[in-house]
Write a protein that holds these residues in place. Structure first.
Motif, PDB file in Angstrom:
ATOM      1  N   VAL A 295       0.841  -1.205   0.000  1.00  0.00           N
ATOM      2  CA  VAL A 295       0.000   0.000   0.000  1.00  0.00           C
ATOM      3  C   VAL A 295       0.873   1.251   0.000  1.00  0.00           C
ATOM      4  O   VAL A 295       0.615   2.209  -0.744  1.00  0.00           O
ATOM      5  N   ALA A 296       1.927   1.237   0.807  1.00  0.00           N
ATOM      6  CA  ALA A 296       2.823   2.394   0.871  1.00  0.00           C
ATOM      7  C   ALA A 296       3.497   2.648  -0.477  1.00  0.00           C
ATOM      8  O   ALA A 296       3.645   3.803  -0.898  1.00  0.00           O
ATOM      9  N   VAL A 297       3.903   1.579  -1.154  1.00  0.00           N
ATOM     10  CA  VAL A 297       4.523   1.722  -2.479  1.00  0.00           C
ATOM     11  C   VAL A 297       3.543   2.368  -3.448  1.00  0.00           C
ATOM     12  O   VAL A 297       3.895   3.280  -4.215  1.00  0.00           O
ATOM     13  N   SER A 298       2.283   1.895  -3.441  1.00  0.00           N
ATOM     14  CA  SER A 298       1.280   2.466  -4.339  1.00  0.00           C
ATOM     15  C   SER A 298       0.988   3.925  -4.011  1.00  0.00           C
ATOM     16  O   SER A 298       0.804   4.757  -4.906  1.00  0.00           O
ATOM     17  N   LEU A 299       0.936   4.254  -2.726  1.00  0.00           N
ATOM     18  CA  LEU A 299       0.748   5.659  -2.328  1.00  0.00           C
ATOM     19  C   LEU A 299       1.869   6.541  -2.885  1.00  0.00           C
ATOM     20  O   LEU A 299       1.633   7.652  -3.369  1.00  0.00           O
ATOM     21  N   ALA A 300       3.094   6.021  -2.824  1.00  0.00           N
ATOM     22  CA  ALA A 300       4.238   6.773  -3.324  1.00  0.00           C
ATOM     23  C   ALA A 300       4.158   6.964  -4.834  1.00  0.00           C
ATOM     24  O   ALA A 300       4.510   8.031  -5.356  1.00  0.00           O
ATOM     25  N   LYS A 301       3.690   5.943  -5.556  1.00  0.00           N
ATOM     26  CA  LYS A 301       3.564   6.061  -7.010  1.00  0.00           C
ATOM     27  C   LYS A 301       2.525   7.122  -7.389  1.00  0.00           C
ATOM     28  O   LYS A 301       2.757   7.949  -8.281  1.00  0.00           O
ATOM     29  N   VAL A 302       1.381   7.090  -6.729  1.00  0.00           N
ATOM     30  CA  VAL A 302       0.339   8.078  -7.009  1.00  0.00           C
ATOM     31  C   VAL A 302       0.839   9.479  -6.662  1.00  0.00           C
ATOM     32  O   VAL A 302       0.642  10.441  -7.423  1.00  0.00           O
ATOM     33  N   ALA A 303       1.513   9.594  -5.521  1.00  0.00           N
ATOM     34  CA  ALA A 303       2.028  10.902  -5.089  1.00  0.00           C
ATOM     35  C   ALA A 303       3.070  11.442  -6.069  1.00  0.00           C
ATOM     36  O   ALA A 303       3.112  12.650  -6.355  1.00  0.00           O
ATOM     37  N   VAL A 305       3.214  10.909  -9.291  1.00  0.00           N
ATOM     38  CA  VAL A 305       2.511  11.436 -10.466  1.00  0.00           C
ATOM     39  C   VAL A 305       1.853  12.770 -10.128  1.00  0.00           C
ATOM     40  O   VAL A 305       1.886  13.720 -10.936  1.00  0.00           O
ATOM     41  N   ASP A 306       1.251  12.852  -8.940  1.00  0.00           N
ATOM     42  CA  ASP A 306       0.606  14.116  -8.528  1.00  0.00           C
ATOM     43  C   ASP A 306       1.612  15.266  -8.545  1.00  0.00           C
ATOM     44  O   ASP A 306       1.297  16.378  -8.973  1.00  0.00           O
ATOM     45  N   ARG A 307       2.810  14.996  -8.061  1.00  0.00           N
ATOM     46  CA  ARG A 307       3.839  16.047  -8.050  1.00  0.00           C
ATOM     47  C   ARG A 307       4.190  16.457  -9.481  1.00  0.00           C
ATOM     48  O   ARG A 307       4.339  17.656  -9.765  1.00  0.00           O
ATOM     49  N   THR A 308       4.305  15.488 -10.380  1.00  0.00           N
ATOM     50  CA  THR A 308       4.616  15.806 -11.777  1.00  0.00           C
ATOM     51  C   THR A 308       3.483  16.587 -12.423  1.00  0.00           C
ATOM     52  O   THR A 308       3.709  17.435 -13.300  1.00  0.00           O
ATOM     53  N   LEU A 309       2.254  16.316 -11.973  1.00  0.00           N
ATOM     54  CA  LEU A 309       1.085  17.033 -12.485  1.00  0.00           C
ATOM     55  C   LEU A 309       0.861  18.367 -11.779  1.00  0.00           C
ATOM     56  O   LEU A 309      -0.168  19.010 -11.965  1.00  0.00           O
ATOM     57  N   LYS A 310       1.825  18.773 -10.950  1.00  0.00           N
ATOM     58  CA  LYS A 310       1.770  20.044 -10.220  1.00  0.00           C
ATOM     59  C   LYS A 310       0.712  20.062  -9.116  1.00  0.00           C
ATOM     60  O   LYS A 310       0.310  21.139  -8.652  1.00  0.00           O
ATOM     61  N   ASN A 311       0.299  18.896  -8.683  1.00  0.00           N
ATOM     62  CA  ASN A 311      -0.635  18.797  -7.557  1.00  0.00           C
ATOM     63  C   ASN A 311       0.190  18.503  -6.301  1.00  0.00           C
ATOM     64  O   ASN A 311       0.197  17.392  -5.784  1.00  0.00           O
ATOM     65  N   GLU A 312       0.898  19.532  -5.834  1.00  0.00           N
ATOM     66  CA  GLU A 312       1.840  19.322  -4.744  1.00  0.00           C
ATOM     67  C   GLU A 312       1.149  18.963  -3.426  1.00  0.00           C
ATOM     68  O   GLU A 312       1.650  18.128  -2.662  1.00  0.00           O
ATOM     69  N   ALA A 313      -0.010  19.551  -3.181  1.00  0.00           N
ATOM     70  CA  ALA A 313      -0.725  19.232  -1.939  1.00  0.00           C
ATOM     71  C   ALA A 313      -1.113  17.756  -1.899  1.00  0.00           C
ATOM     72  O   ALA A 313      -0.952  17.076  -0.875  1.00  0.00           O
ATOM     73  N   GLY A 314      -1.616  17.258  -3.018  1.00  0.00           N
ATOM     74  CA  GLY A 314      -1.984  15.848  -3.080  1.00  0.00           C
ATOM     75  C   GLY A 314      -0.765  14.950  -2.949  1.00  0.00           C
ATOM     76  O   GLY A 314      -0.832  13.888  -2.313  1.00  0.00           O
ATOM     77  N   ALA A 315       0.353  15.371  -3.540  1.00  0.00           N
ATOM     78  CA  ALA A 315       1.574  14.573  -3.461  1.00  0.00           C
ATOM     79  C   ALA A 315       2.062  14.456  -2.015  1.00  0.00           C
ATOM     80  O   ALA A 315       2.388  13.356  -1.540  1.00  0.00           O
ATOM     81  N   GLN A 320       3.044  11.480   2.966  1.00  0.00           N
ATOM     82  CA  GLN A 320       2.921  11.453   4.429  1.00  0.00           C
ATOM     83  C   GLN A 320       2.139  10.225   4.898  1.00  0.00           C
ATOM     84  O   GLN A 320       2.486   9.606   5.913  1.00  0.00           O
ATOM     85  N   GLU A 321       1.096   9.869   4.163  1.00  0.00           N
ATOM     86  CA  GLU A 321       0.336   8.667   4.537  1.00  0.00           C
ATOM     87  C   GLU A 321       1.213   7.425   4.427  1.00  0.00           C
ATOM     88  O   GLU A 321       1.146   6.525   5.272  1.00  0.00           O
ATOM     89  N   ALA A 322       2.056   7.387   3.387  1.00  0.00           N
ATOM     90  CA  ALA A 322       2.968   6.253   3.223  1.00  0.00           C
ATOM     91  C   ALA A 322       3.945   6.180   4.393  1.00  0.00           C
ATOM     92  O   ALA A 322       4.221   5.090   4.932  1.00  0.00           O
ATOM     93  N   VAL A 323       4.474   7.321   4.812  1.00  0.00           N
ATOM     94  CA  VAL A 323       5.407   7.358   5.943  1.00  0.00           C
ATOM     95  C   VAL A 323       4.727   6.845   7.212  1.00  0.00           C
ATOM     96  O   VAL A 323       5.299   6.045   7.966  1.00  0.00           O
ATOM     97  N   GLU A 324       3.517   7.302   7.474  1.00  0.00           N
ATOM     98  CA  GLU A 324       2.788   6.880   8.676  1.00  0.00           C
ATOM     99  C   GLU A 324       2.565   5.374   8.694  1.00  0.00           C
ATOM    100  O   GLU A 324       2.719   4.718   9.731  1.00  0.00           O
TER     101      GLU A 324
END
Length: 360
Positions: A295-303, A305-315, A320-324
Motif C-alpha cells: 500500500v505504501a509503495v502504491s501511495l508513493a507512485k500516485v504521489a 505522479v501528482d507532483r509531476t502534475l503540479k498537484n503538490e498538496a496531493g503529493a 505522508q500517509e505512506a510514511v505513517e
C-alpha cells in the motif's frame, strides 16, 4: 518476472516423460524399461526413465539444455569448428566457445536438434494414459497410468524453462515457452469455462509475457499483455494474496509504461486502481506486513505522479500517509521478516526524501 509458479498448487506427484523419439506418445505402451508393472491404489506406476535425459528431481535436461541459460534449447545453434551447441541468442554473445574455449568462426543453425527439442516439449508431461494390453489394445477397466519421474505438469514445466531463460536474458526463448503455455490454457478455457484456477494461471502467464515484451522494448505489446492479465485476474475472487499481488503489480506496470510515455493522467489512473486493490487486501489482511508495504509503495507512485502534475498538496498527502503506514509497521527481527524490513526501510527512506525535497 515473477518467481512464483502459477501451477505450483496443481502439479501432481507424477511420472516420467512418455515422449519417445520419432513416435506417437498416445500409442506408447505404459511399461517400464523391463516391462514390469506395480500396483498402487488402482493406478499403474511406470518406473521408466525419460529417453531424453530429463530428471524431475534435479530438473536436468540432458543434451536438450543450453549450458549458458540452463533452459531448453531455443533456436539451437552449433559453433564452428568445435560443434558445441547452444541457444542462438546465448552463444551470439561470445567470440570463444564457453565450453571448450575454441575460437568461433561462425554459428550455424541445428534444425535437427531443435526438432528434437520441440518433440520433447510436445510429448512432455502427458501424465495420464489408458492402460493397454501386451498387444497394444486398450484395457476396458478404467485405470490411470502414472509415469514415475515427472513431478510437474506441462504448464509448470514450461514456466520453469521460461523463467530460467528470462533470468539468463534469453527473452525470445522465455516468450516462446510462455506463449505455448498460454495457448494450452486458452484451449482449456474453451472447454471448461472461466474457472478460477485457469483464470489465475492465464493471468499470471500473460503478466510474464508482458515482462518479456517490456524487456524487448515493445511497450505497446507489453501493455496489451498486462491489460489482458488484469482482465483474467479480476475474475478470480480476491482471497489469494499472491494473486492479488500479481494483479496489483500488472496494474502498476501498465502505469509505469504510461508514465514513461508521458501519459500522466492514464498512469495515475492505473496506479490508483492498484492502490485500491492493495488497500482492500490490507483491510482484509491487516496482520500481513507485506500488504502494508505494498500500500505504501502504491501511495508513493500516485504521489509521484501528482507532483509531476503540479498537484503538490496531493503529493505531500500521499507521501505522508505512506510514511505513517511504514513507521507504524513493526516487524520481527527473525530471518523470515528480515527481507521485509529491508524493503520497509528502503521505501521509507524514499518517501521521506520526497517530503524533505519539497521542504528544502
Amino acid at each position: 518476472m515473477s518467481s512464483g509458479c502459477p501451477f505450483a498448487k496443481t502439479a501432481p506427484v507424477g511420472a516420467v516423460c512418455p515422449m519417445r523419439s520419432g513416435g506417437d506418445v498416445d500409442k506408447h505402451e505404459a511399461r517400464g524399461e523391463d516391462g514390469d508393472r506395480s500396483q498402487n491404489n488402482g493406478s499403474e506406476t511406470v518406473p521408466a526413465k525419460c529417453p531424453f535425459g530429463y530428471d524431475s528431481h534435479t530438473f536436468k535436461l540432458g543434451p536438450l539444455s543450453c549450458m549458458i541459460c540452463k533452459a531448453l534449447l531455443f533456436e539451437s545453434s552449433k559453433c564452428v569448428p568445435c560443434a558445441h551447441k547452444f541457444c542462438k541468442a546465448c552463444i551470439s554473445r561470445f567470440k570463444d566457445c564457453p565450453l571448450c574455449g575454441a575460437d568461433i568462426d561462425k554459428i550455424e543453425p541445428d534444425s535437427d536438434l531443435q526438432n528434437t527439442v520441440e518433440r520433447f516439449i510436445n510429448g512432455h508431461a502427458r501424465i495420464k494414459r489408458a492402460q493397454v494390453n501386451a498387444d497394444g489394445s486398450e484395457i476396458q477397466e478404467q485405470k490411470n497410468v502414472i509415469y514415475a519421474d515427472v513431478s510437474m505438469e506441462r504448464g509448470a514445466f514450461l514456466v520453469q524453462q521460461a523463467m530460467r531463460a528470462f533470468q539468463a536474458k534469453n527473452i525470445e526463448s522465455a516468450r516462446s515457452r510462455l506463449s505455448l503455455c498460454a495457448e494450452d490454457i486458452r484451449e482449456q478455457l474453451q472447454s471448461l469455462g472461466n474457472t478460477a484456477e485457469l483464470c489465475s494461471q492465464l493471468g499470471a502467464i500473460l503478466g510474464m509475457l508482458g515482462d518479456c515484451c517490456r524487456a524487448m522494448g515493445d511497450a505497446g505489446q507489453a501493455v496489451d499483455y498486462y491489460e489482458e492479465s488484469v482482465e483474467f485476474l479480476s475474475k478470480v475472487p480476491a482471497k489469494d494474496l499472491e494473486l492479488v499481488h500479481t494483479l496489483s503489480v500488472s496494474l502498476n506496470k501498465i502505469g509505469d509504461l504510461k508514465y514513461y510515455d508521458g501519459d500522466l493522467q492514464s498512469a495515475r489512473s492505473y496506479y490508483m486502481r492498484s492502490l485500491d486493490v492493495r488497500r482492500e487486501a490490507a483491510k482484509e489482511n491487516s496482520n500481513v506486513s507485506s500488504q502494508i508495504i505494498d500500500v505504501a509503495v502504491s501511495l508513493a507512485k500516485v504521489a509521484d505522479v501528482d507532483r509531476t502534475l503540479k498537484n503538490e498538496a496531493g503529493a505531500i498527502t500521499g507521501f505522508q500517509e505512506a510514511v505513517e503506514l511504514l513507521e507504524s509497521l513493526k516487524l520481527n527481527s527473525d530471518a523470515d521478516e528480515s527481507n521485509l524490513e529491508q524493503r520497509r526501510v528502503s521505501v521509507l527512506d524514499f518517501v521521506r526524501g520526497q517530503i524533505e525535497e519539497k521542504a528544502v
